[in-house]
Structure formats: C-alpha cells, structure tokens
Design a protein around this motif. Structure first.
Motif, PDB file in Angstrom:
ATOM      1  N   ILE A   1       0.718  -1.221  -0.088  1.00  0.00           N
ATOM      2  CA  ILE A   1      -0.097  -0.018  -0.116  1.00  0.00           C
ATOM      3  C   ILE A   1       0.979   1.146  -0.028  1.00  0.00           C
ATOM      4  O   ILE A   1       0.819   2.077  -0.837  1.00  0.00           O
ATOM      5  N   GLY A   2       1.822   1.304   0.936  1.00  0.00           N
ATOM      6  CA  GLY A   2       2.893   2.287   0.816  1.00  0.00           C
ATOM      7  C   GLY A   2       3.699   2.552  -0.450  1.00  0.00           C
ATOM      8  O   GLY A   2       3.712   3.809  -0.660  1.00  0.00           O
ATOM      9  N   ALA A   3       4.156   1.521  -1.122  1.00  0.00           N
ATOM     10  CA  ALA A   3       4.616   1.651  -2.247  1.00  0.00           C
ATOM     11  C   ALA A   3       3.886   2.090  -3.475  1.00  0.00           C
ATOM     12  O   ALA A   3       4.168   2.947  -4.152  1.00  0.00           O
ATOM     13  N   SER A   4       2.540   1.739  -3.283  1.00  0.00           N
ATOM     14  CA  SER A   4       1.526   2.137  -4.528  1.00  0.00           C
ATOM     15  C   SER A   4       1.252   3.549  -4.085  1.00  0.00           C
ATOM     16  O   SER A   4       1.330   4.436  -5.300  1.00  0.00           O
ATOM     17  N   LEU A   5       1.045   4.002  -2.959  1.00  0.00           N
ATOM     18  CA  LEU A   5       0.941   5.505  -2.618  1.00  0.00           C
ATOM     19  C   LEU A   5       2.039   6.337  -3.122  1.00  0.00           C
ATOM     20  O   LEU A   5       1.906   7.365  -3.702  1.00  0.00           O
ATOM     21  N   ASN A   6       3.226   5.629  -2.796  1.00  0.00           N
ATOM     22  CA  ASN A   6       4.364   6.594  -3.312  1.00  0.00           C
ATOM     23  C   ASN A   6       4.444   6.782  -4.666  1.00  0.00           C
ATOM     24  O   ASN A   6       5.098   7.761  -5.253  1.00  0.00           O
ATOM     25  N   THR A   7       4.287   5.752  -5.466  1.00  0.00           N
ATOM     26  CA  THR A   7       4.212   5.679  -6.913  1.00  0.00           C
ATOM     27  C   THR A   7       3.300   7.056  -7.305  1.00  0.00           C
ATOM     28  O   THR A   7       3.463   7.674  -8.393  1.00  0.00           O
ATOM     29  N   VAL A   8       1.994   6.832  -6.772  1.00  0.00           N
ATOM     30  CA  VAL A   8       0.998   7.835  -7.167  1.00  0.00           C
ATOM     31  C   VAL A   8       1.402   9.120  -7.008  1.00  0.00           C
ATOM     32  O   VAL A   8       1.483  10.214  -7.714  1.00  0.00           O
ATOM     33  N   MET A   9       2.213   9.529  -5.635  1.00  0.00           N
ATOM     34  CA  MET A   9       2.766  10.772  -5.315  1.00  0.00           C
ATOM     35  C   MET A   9       3.896  11.189  -6.518  1.00  0.00           C
ATOM     36  O   MET A   9       3.884  12.569  -6.816  1.00  0.00           O
ATOM     37  N   ARG A  10       4.713  10.213  -6.983  1.00  0.00           N
ATOM     38  CA  ARG A  10       5.461  10.687  -8.003  1.00  0.00           C
ATOM     39  C   ARG A  10       4.973  11.055  -9.145  1.00  0.00           C
ATOM     40  O   ARG A  10       5.299  12.080  -9.587  1.00  0.00           O
ATOM     41  N   SER A  11       3.885  10.463  -9.632  1.00  0.00           N
ATOM     42  CA  SER A  11       3.125  11.015 -10.829  1.00  0.00           C
ATOM     43  C   SER A  11       2.491  12.358 -10.640  1.00  0.00           C
ATOM     44  O   SER A  11       2.508  13.174 -11.330  1.00  0.00           O
ATOM     45  N   LEU A  12       2.012  12.665  -9.309  1.00  0.00           N
ATOM     46  CA  LEU A  12       1.386  13.837  -8.861  1.00  0.00           C
ATOM     47  C   LEU A  12       2.354  14.956  -8.993  1.00  0.00           C
ATOM     48  O   LEU A  12       1.927  16.107  -8.945  1.00  0.00           O
ATOM     49  N   LEU A  13       3.656  14.722  -8.523  1.00  0.00           N
ATOM     50  CA  LEU A  13       4.496  15.801  -8.395  1.00  0.00           C
ATOM     51  C   LEU A  13       5.248  16.341  -9.689  1.00  0.00           C
ATOM     52  O   LEU A  13       5.871  17.185  -9.688  1.00  0.00           O
ATOM     53  N   VAL A  14       5.000  15.487 -10.602  1.00  0.00           N
ATOM     54  CA  VAL A  14       5.719  15.659 -12.079  1.00  0.00           C
ATOM     55  C   VAL A  14       5.095  17.077 -12.450  1.00  0.00           C
ATOM     56  O   VAL A  14       5.877  17.985 -13.089  1.00  0.00           O
TER      57      VAL A  14
END
Length: 662
Positions: free
Chosen positions: A570-583
């Motif tokens: 769950i944490g890794a999935s959310l981290n990937t989402v945050m990466r996309s949101l910060l671009v």
C-alpha cells in the motif's frame, strides 16, 4: 543647560546623517541588479530594447491607480472609500484595539482550518469515499470562488460589519451541521455553509487590512492574521488526536460553531460601534441614494451582488469538473447521470454564464475592466499556477504520510502544517525588508525559485528510504517560497488598483487562486482514481473487494500492521501515485518563474504617496461639490477629523515632489 540641549540635538543630527548614509549605501547594494539590467538593455539595438523592455521591464503609470471624481456621476456612485472613512472616524489607539480583537479571532479560525484538513480524511472514509477527497476539494474550491465574490460584494454594497456577520453565521451553521451528518449528502450541505463562512472571514481579514494599513505595511499586517500557523502544529495535531481518541470527528468539527463565533464577538462589536459612529457623523459607507427608503436601497444592494451569475458559475463549475474527476480512467463516462451533469455543467459554464455576465447584468461577477490590466493578470496567473501546483499533490499528502510513512495522526498533522508554518514565518521575517525596499518584483521572482526548489526536494525525498527530516526540510523550502508569493502577490494587485476597488482587487486575486485550485484538484482526483487501484492490482496481494475498500477508506489501509507485505505494498503504491502527482508542478513552477520576470518593478512608496494625494484632492472636490449643490446625496463632514496641516501652497509642493518621484 542650553549647552546640554545643543549637544543632544547635534548628536541626533549626526545619528540621522549616519543612518541616512547607511540606508543609501544599502539601497545602492540592493539596486545592483537594476544597474546591471540598465546596462544589459542599453547594449541592445533600439528595436530589440523596446521589445525586451515591454516583456521584462515594463513601465508602470502610477496615476492609473488614483481616485478620480466626476461631478456627473450618479448619486449612488458617489461615496467615500472605506479607507477615507477609517481615517475620519478611527483613532490610532482604536485601530490598535481593533487589530488585537481581529488577531484574537484569527487565532481561533486558523486553528479550526488546520484541524479540519485532518478530520476530512476520516469523514470521507466514514462514507467509504476517500477516493473522492480531491472531488470534495473541487466542490469546496468552487464554493470558495463564489463565497469570495459574494463576500466582496457584500462588503462593498452593504458594509464590512454586515459581511463579517453573515460570514460568522454561515460558519456557525456549517460547523453545527457537521455534528449531525451521517451520509455524504448532508456532509456536502455542511461543507457549503462552512466554506462560505470560513472563506468570508478570511477575506474580511484582507479587506480590513486594505482599509486600515498603508501599502508599505500591508504585507506585514495581512500576515499577522495567519500568525497562528506558527504554533498550530503543536496545538491542532494533539487536539485532533485527542478528539479522535475520546470522541468522534463530527464533534471535532462541530465544536467550532461555538468557539469561533464567541471569539469573533469583540471584533464584531467594534465594527458595529464605528459603523454607527460613521453614520451619525454623516459619512455614508453603503452605496445608495439617501432619498430612497432603506428597503429600496437594500434591494439595490442585492441586485448589485449578481446572485444569478454566482449561481450559474458555481453550478456550472461543480457539474462540469466533478464528473471529470470521477470518470477519468474509467468507463463511467457511459453512465446517464454523468452525461447529464457534464451536459448541464457545460451549458451553464460556457453558454449561460457568459451570456448573463456580458449582456444581461449591469453588475457582473468580477470587475473585468481590472483584469484588462496586465499588472493584475500576470501576478494573478502566478498565484493561480502556484495554487494549481499545490492542489495537484496536497489532497493526498496526509494520506501518504499516514499510510506510506506510517506516522501517527499527531505527527502527520505537524508535518502537514510545516509548510504553512514556514510560509507565515517567512512573510513575517521578510516583511520589514519588503517595507524598506518597497519593491516586490524581486520578491516574487525569488519566491518562484525557492518554491521550485522545494517542489524538487519533495519529489526526491518522498521515497520510503529517505529519513523523515528530509521531507520536513522540503516542506520548509516550499513554505519559504510560498511566503514570498502569497501575500506579496495580493499586495501587488492592490497597488495597481484604486483604493475604492480594494475589495474587487482581492476578489480577483482569490478568483485566480480558486481557479488554480479547482484545476489542480481535478488533475489530482483523476491521477489518484486512475493509478492507485491499478498499482494495487499489480501487486497481486489483494482481492478486488479489498482493493476497493483500501481505495475508499483510510481505515482499511491502517488496518494492516506496519511491516506486513500488504502494508508495504500500500505504501509503495501510494508513493508511486505521489511521484506522478509531483511531475506536473515542475512545469508550472517554470512558467511561474518566467511570468515573474515580466512584472513591473513598482515602487510602493511612490504608489502610496500618489494615491494619498489623489484621495485628498477627491475629498476636497467632494466638499466643494457638496457646498455648491447643497444636500445632493453625498454627505461629507470633517467635524471629527483633524484638518491637514499646511496651506494650499504646501499641498502644491507635495504634489510636485510626488510627480518628480515618479
């Protein structure tokens, strides 16, 4: 004895000369970039220099923001500005007392706002709608946009006291409704009332500062209303954790219906007292013809508020953007209710609202003529892009802290507020420098640079293996950059508008902020809804039902213990989402920097002197017009105001110095 007095005077004179020399040398150092810019432009050919000057060093006409008086104006358009009335009615000590009451009220409202962001995560999870967090923010931003315009029109057409009172009542009703909600429909009803009240109170803080403070000091005083952000994390975090442990989020949100109105009573009574005092002195604050009845003037004020236009815009924004946030990346476009909302929203937003604003109403939603001014639109776009960048990733930032970093609620709230602490502290620290330099272009430029750096650090330090302290550092950098943007941009827009248009200028500023927030939330909702369930499926650790539960409620994610494969996934999935949101924010920050370079380098001292001189001329002309025409509807009395020192020749000399300064 005379010798001692002479020595003291000589010492004062020497100290003054020394300070003047230090001030001159310091300003010479700070003006280095201006001298280099002059050399840079001077080395160009005349045609190239004119093009580059137009884009990067435009000239500003200080007289464009001065008050004018036309004796042919209608009676209802003749009025003193609120700042003129403040100078006639309020004394210095009374203003200090009013500001103390306002700060006391702002402490309660700021702590309330900071705690609500934590409760919303649990409120949306209560209804299994955590995936709708950004959609909730879209609705709230749309309401914010309308509430700001409504509050500005209330303040202009009825008065500051009336606008503040209505805002406090709406906030009390909204907070009270939170205590009794049990479904998403009543939640949105409470959100509507709360949003109108909360943003109305915040806007009245800005309007009161614009009425009572000079341009040079406005940055500092507008920041004072946010001073609670300096210690809010150490209050709201433990408070939220204690409320959730011993009670419910409904009570945590609902208790403010008693606290904030109670803290606002001293300030409201102060506004009411001076409202009555100004009325008894014959100073008209509210627009309207004194020869008409109170009822007719009230109806005129309501007509001026453009309520149909506000309804068309709010309904159009919500019906257009909310379905987009829900449907992106899914097959929900085919559902009848989504098609209906998109169709009606498009029709209201792009057909009905423009037709109403430009052809049917005499008092549009915004003063569009102000937006034709480049020096209003460019800084407005900067603050709009800043809010868009912030809104793209921030709705799910606290969710990321709780699930990906595994932080307890109190610590997550503290880190969530770190940026706001840095924002407030930066503005307070740098406001004396802004006052001394009296120029804002370099401040805005450095603000965009530091915010870009902070966004890059947040992108880098979001990784699970990075220590928590690095994320705090990144949030502080973002806050420092934001501190050099949020309030300075507002002051910049107020500088280039007339004092009588101060409420309209603040409304335009918030129009840009709300527009950026809405667009950012739409992107945030679309990315989260499209990416998070998909990445969870790729882990192969969850069933479809578990994926939907985790997606919809934070309680489901927190139910997995830290250290288990499921919690790590769950944490890794959310981290990937945050990466996309910060671009996306990276691109927006680059555009903000380019726009900041195109602002004019306006001198606040010169702008303030010229505005004061024009206001004095307007008051003199108004008095002359009243004496010639008798009781023609505009009543101006100076019986309670101390006459300005100096003869007419002195005034002419002051005006000549102002013109020379320009």
């Amino acid at each position: 004895m005379p010798t001692t007095t002479m020595n003291i005077e000589e010492l004062k004179h020497k100290n003054k000369d020394t300070l003047d020399k230090l001030d001159k040398h310091a300003k010479y150092v700070f003006d280095f970039k201006d001298r280099q810019a002059e050399k840079f432009f001077g080395a160009m050919s005349p045609k190239t220099r004119s093009i580059m000057t137009f884009f990067f060093s435009p000239e500003y006409d200080y007289n464009s923001a001065t008050e004018t008086f036309d004796p042919n104006d209608e009676v209802e358009d003749l009025q003193l500005t609120h700042s003129e009335i403040v100078r006639k009615v309020w004394s210095r000590n009374q203003l200090i007392m009013a500001w103390c009451f306002l700060i006391f009220m702002s402490l309660a409202s700021t702590i309330m706002s900071s705690s609500f962001s934590s409760y919303i995560v649990y409120a949306s999870s209560e209804f299994s709608q955590m995936g709708a967090l950004a959609s909730v923010q879209i609705v709230q931003s749309c309401i914010f946009l309308i509430a700001r315009a409504l509050c500005g029109k209330l303040a202009d057409n009825f008065g500051r006291f009336e606008a503040m009172t209505i805002s406090v009542v709406c906030l009390a009703v909204g907070s009270g409704l939170y205590m009794g909600i049990h479904n998403i429909v009543t939640y949105f009803a409470a959100l509507a009332f709360y949003s109108v009240g909360d943003i109305g109170i915040q806007m009245m803080y800005e309007i009161f500062a614009a009425d009572t403070v000079t341009l040079r000091d406005r940055t500092f005083f507008q920041t004072i209303t946010l001073i609670a952000n300096l210690f809010t994390p150490w209050v709201s975090g433990p408070m939220v954790a204690a409320v959730l442990k011993n009670s419910t989020w409904q009570w945590g949100m609902g208790m403010w219906c008693i606290i904030v109105p109670g803290c606002s009573l001293p300030f409201l009574f102060t506004l009411l007292y001076f409202r009555i005092k100004a009325y008894r002195m014959g100073l008209r604050i509210r627009r309207g013809d004194p020869n008409r009845t109170w009822f007719k003037n009230t109806v005129t004020g309501i007509i001026r508020m453009d309520l149909p236009g506000l309804v068309f815009l709010c309904a159009g924004l919500i019906l257009f953007f909310v379905p987009i946030s829900f449907c992106t990346g899914t097959d929900n476009w085919k559902l009848g209710e989504n098609i209906a909302m998109l169709t009606v929203g498009t029709f209201l937003l792009y057909v009905v609202f423009p037709l109403w604003e430009f052809f049917f109403t005499k008092h549009p939603f915004l003063k569009y003529k102000l937006m034709y001014n480049r020096f209003v639109t460019v800084p407005g776009c900067i603050i709009g892009l800043y809010n868009m960048a912030f809104a793209i990733y921030h709705p799910y930032f606290q969710t990321w802290l709780l699930l990906a970093k595994g932080l307890p609620q109190a610590r997550a709230t503290n880190i969530h507020m770190a940026m706001f602490v840095a924002l407030t502290g930066t503005t307070l620290v740098f406001s004396p420098l802004m006052r001394w330099r009296a120029k804002l272009k370099s401040v805005l430029t450095w603000g965009t640079i530091l915010y870009f750096i902070g966004m890059g650090l947040t992108y880098e330090f979001r990784r699970p293996e990075k220590p928590l302290s690095t994320m705090i550092l990144a949030q502080v950098f973002e806050g420092v950059g934001a501190g050099l943007l949020v309030i300075p941009v507002m002051v910049y827009i107020q500088v280039v508008c007339k004092q009588s248009d101060s409420a309209a200028a603040i409304t335009i500023y918030y129009f840009f902020t709300s527009s950026g927030t809405i667009l950012g939330n739409v992107i945030s909702a679309a990315v989260y809804r499209n990416h998070f369930p998909k990445i969870l499926r790729e882990t192969g650790l969850f069933s479809e039902k578990e994926i939907q539960t985790i997606f919809s409620s934070i309680y489901a994610g927190l139910g997995y213990k830290i250290g288990t494969p499921q919690r790590a996934a769950i944490g890794a999935s959310l981290n990937t989402v945050m990466r996309s949101l910060l671009v996306g924010p990276f691109v927006l920050c680059a555009i903000m920097f380019c726009l900041a370079l195109t602002n004019a380098d306006i001198n606040l001292n010169v702008a303030q002197r010229i505005k004061r001189a024009s206001e004095q001329r307007k008051m003199d002309e108004n008095e002359g017009s009243t004496e010639e025409n008798g009781d023609a509807g505009l009543v101006v009395t100076n019986s309670f105001e101390e006459k300005s020192a100096g003869s007419s020749d002195d005034k002419k000399q002051v005006n000549e110095k102002v013109v020379q300064a320009v």
